[in-house]
Enzyme design. Sequence first.
Site, PDB file in Angstrom:
ATOM      1  N   LYS A 204       0.811  -1.225   0.000  1.00 35.91           N
ATOM      2  CA  LYS A 204       0.000   0.000   0.000  1.00 35.91           C
ATOM      3  C   LYS A 204       0.845   1.275   0.000  1.00 35.91           C
ATOM      4  O   LYS A 204       2.041   1.263   0.270  1.00 35.91           O
ATOM      5  CB  LYS A 204      -0.961  -0.015   1.197  1.00 35.91           C
ATOM      6  CG  LYS A 204      -2.145  -0.966   0.932  1.00 35.91           C
ATOM      7  CD  LYS A 204      -3.215  -0.902   1.992  1.00 35.91           C
ATOM      8  CE  LYS A 204      -4.352  -1.852   1.600  1.00 35.91           C
ATOM      9  NZ  LYS A 204      -5.373  -1.963   2.661  1.00 35.91           N
ATOM     10  N   ARG A 238      -3.380  -9.872   5.507  1.00 36.29           N
ATOM     11  CA  ARG A 238      -3.816  -9.945   4.101  1.00 36.29           C
ATOM     12  C   ARG A 238      -2.673  -9.469   3.205  1.00 36.29           C
ATOM     13  O   ARG A 238      -2.262  -8.316   3.282  1.00 36.29           O
ATOM     14  CB  ARG A 238      -5.058  -9.062   3.938  1.00 36.29           C
ATOM     15  CG  ARG A 238      -5.672  -9.073   2.564  1.00 36.29           C
ATOM     16  CD  ARG A 238      -6.914  -8.197   2.546  1.00 36.29           C
ATOM     17  NE  ARG A 238      -7.512  -8.150   1.233  1.00 36.29           N
ATOM     18  CZ  ARG A 238      -7.100  -7.354   0.254  1.00 36.29           C
ATOM     19  NH1 ARG A 238      -6.093  -6.535   0.456  1.00 36.29           N
ATOM     20  NH2 ARG A 238      -7.702  -7.383  -0.916  1.00 36.29           N
TER      21      ARG A 238
HETATM   22  C1  7PM Z   1      -5.250  -0.081  -4.071  1.00 38.31           C
HETATM   23  C2  7PM Z   1      -5.380   0.203  -2.748  1.00 38.31           C
HETATM   24  C3  7PM Z   1      -5.563  -1.304  -4.577  1.00 38.31           C
HETATM   25  C4  7PM Z   1      -5.861  -0.738  -1.903  1.00 38.31           C
HETATM   26  C5  7PM Z   1      -6.016  -2.265  -3.742  1.00 38.31           C
HETATM   27  C6  7PM Z   1      -6.177  -1.968  -2.414  1.00 38.31           C
HETATM   28  C7  7PM Z   1      -8.122  -4.370   2.304  1.00 38.31           C
HETATM   29  C8  7PM Z   1      -9.203  -5.148   1.912  1.00 38.31           C
HETATM   30  C9  7PM Z   1      -8.389  -4.115   0.194  1.00 38.31           C
HETATM   31  C10 7PM Z   1      -7.750  -4.322   3.672  1.00 38.31           C
HETATM   32  C11 7PM Z   1      -9.557  -5.845   4.066  1.00 38.31           C
HETATM   33  C12 7PM Z   1      -5.646  -4.168  -1.714  1.00 38.31           C
HETATM   34  C13 7PM Z   1      -6.530  -2.986  -1.444  1.00 38.31           C
HETATM   35  N1  7PM Z   1      -7.613  -3.749   1.213  1.00 38.31           N
HETATM   36  N2  7PM Z   1      -9.921  -5.890   2.787  1.00 38.31           N
HETATM   37  N3  7PM Z   1      -9.357  -4.980   0.588  1.00 38.31           N
HETATM   38  N4  7PM Z   1      -8.509  -5.076   4.511  1.00 38.31           N
HETATM   39  N5  7PM Z   1     -10.242  -6.548   4.977  1.00 38.31           N
HETATM   40  O1  7PM Z   1      -4.503  -4.090  -1.231  1.00 38.31           O
HETATM   41  O2  7PM Z   1      -6.828  -3.632   4.117  1.00 38.31           O
HETATM   42  O3  7PM Z   1      -6.055  -5.112  -2.405  1.00 38.31           O
HETATM   43  S1  7PM Z   1      -8.208  -3.527  -1.425  1.00 38.31           S
END
Ligand code: 7PM
Length: 260
Positions: A204, A238
């Site tokens: 991130k 995650r």
């Molecule tokens: C850009 C920024 C692309 C963030 C994708 C993302 C989370 C999640 C996501 C989290 C939970 C990614 C994120 N982030 N679900 N879904 N917690 N529970 O890294 O931090 O895929 S999307």
Amino acid sequence: MGILNVTPDSFSDGGNYTAVDSAILQAKRMIDDGASIIDIGGESTRPGAAEVAIEDELQRTIPVIEAIKARFDTVISIDTSKARVMAEAISAGADLINDVRALQEEGCLEVVAKSKVPVCLMHMQGQPRTMQTQPQYNDVVNDIMQFFTQRIETCERAGIARDRIILDPGFGFGKTLEQNYDLLANLAKFKRLNLPILSGTSRKSMIGNLLNRVVSQRLAGSLTTAILAVEAGASIIRVHDVQETVDSIKILQYMHQQQA
Ligand code: 7PM
């Protein structure tokens, strides 16, 4: 928890290699690398992202859930905020609902209440398209603690027992760099609520913006934040890079085991 990317369109190489095949290969690798949960998401929640139509989201995710369920003995998580996707995913074999909107959308509480699956309630301020423009808190840790307390109460009133709930502070979802690190530094405080904590920092911006690294260069930062989260008491991490994260966590766990 390994993040499985489901590609919007099947990238066919003459017609027999599809998005589902790609998902199966990705899932197999993550499971072999030590993931115990595969998180399948068909809606991009990336900052600035547009919303995805429900039919598209269903088409992207349901066949992937069915294919993974048929082949592997793993916990399947569906990353969605839509009640119909939750319901169809559960019918297709999903074991966990991962909702960045914490069941606040229409019909979600009811779908989860009727099922037996656990749910991850993530905190987000605002909506993905605009959430990174000036997020504001009195105190980010306290504000999110209050949000969790209210959502837990709402879930319990809707018939979702407390022991089915997982909490996630939502790194990067309507938080400045400073607020993200305030949350990481204080992650252990959420243990007061006596529920499992999920932490998602993998690749991130809180890593990239601090270190000046593009997405492909964020592995060291991702591993460091993963270890700090486990040390603070997180139960689920995650990540994109399963093998490397599992290696790091094994070192930490071996060290603690030696001490005991
Ligand atoms: C850009 C920024 C692309 C963030 C994708 C993302 C989370 C999640 C996501 C989290 C939970 C990614 C994120 N982030 N679900 N879904 N917690 N529970 O890294 O931090 O895929 S999307």
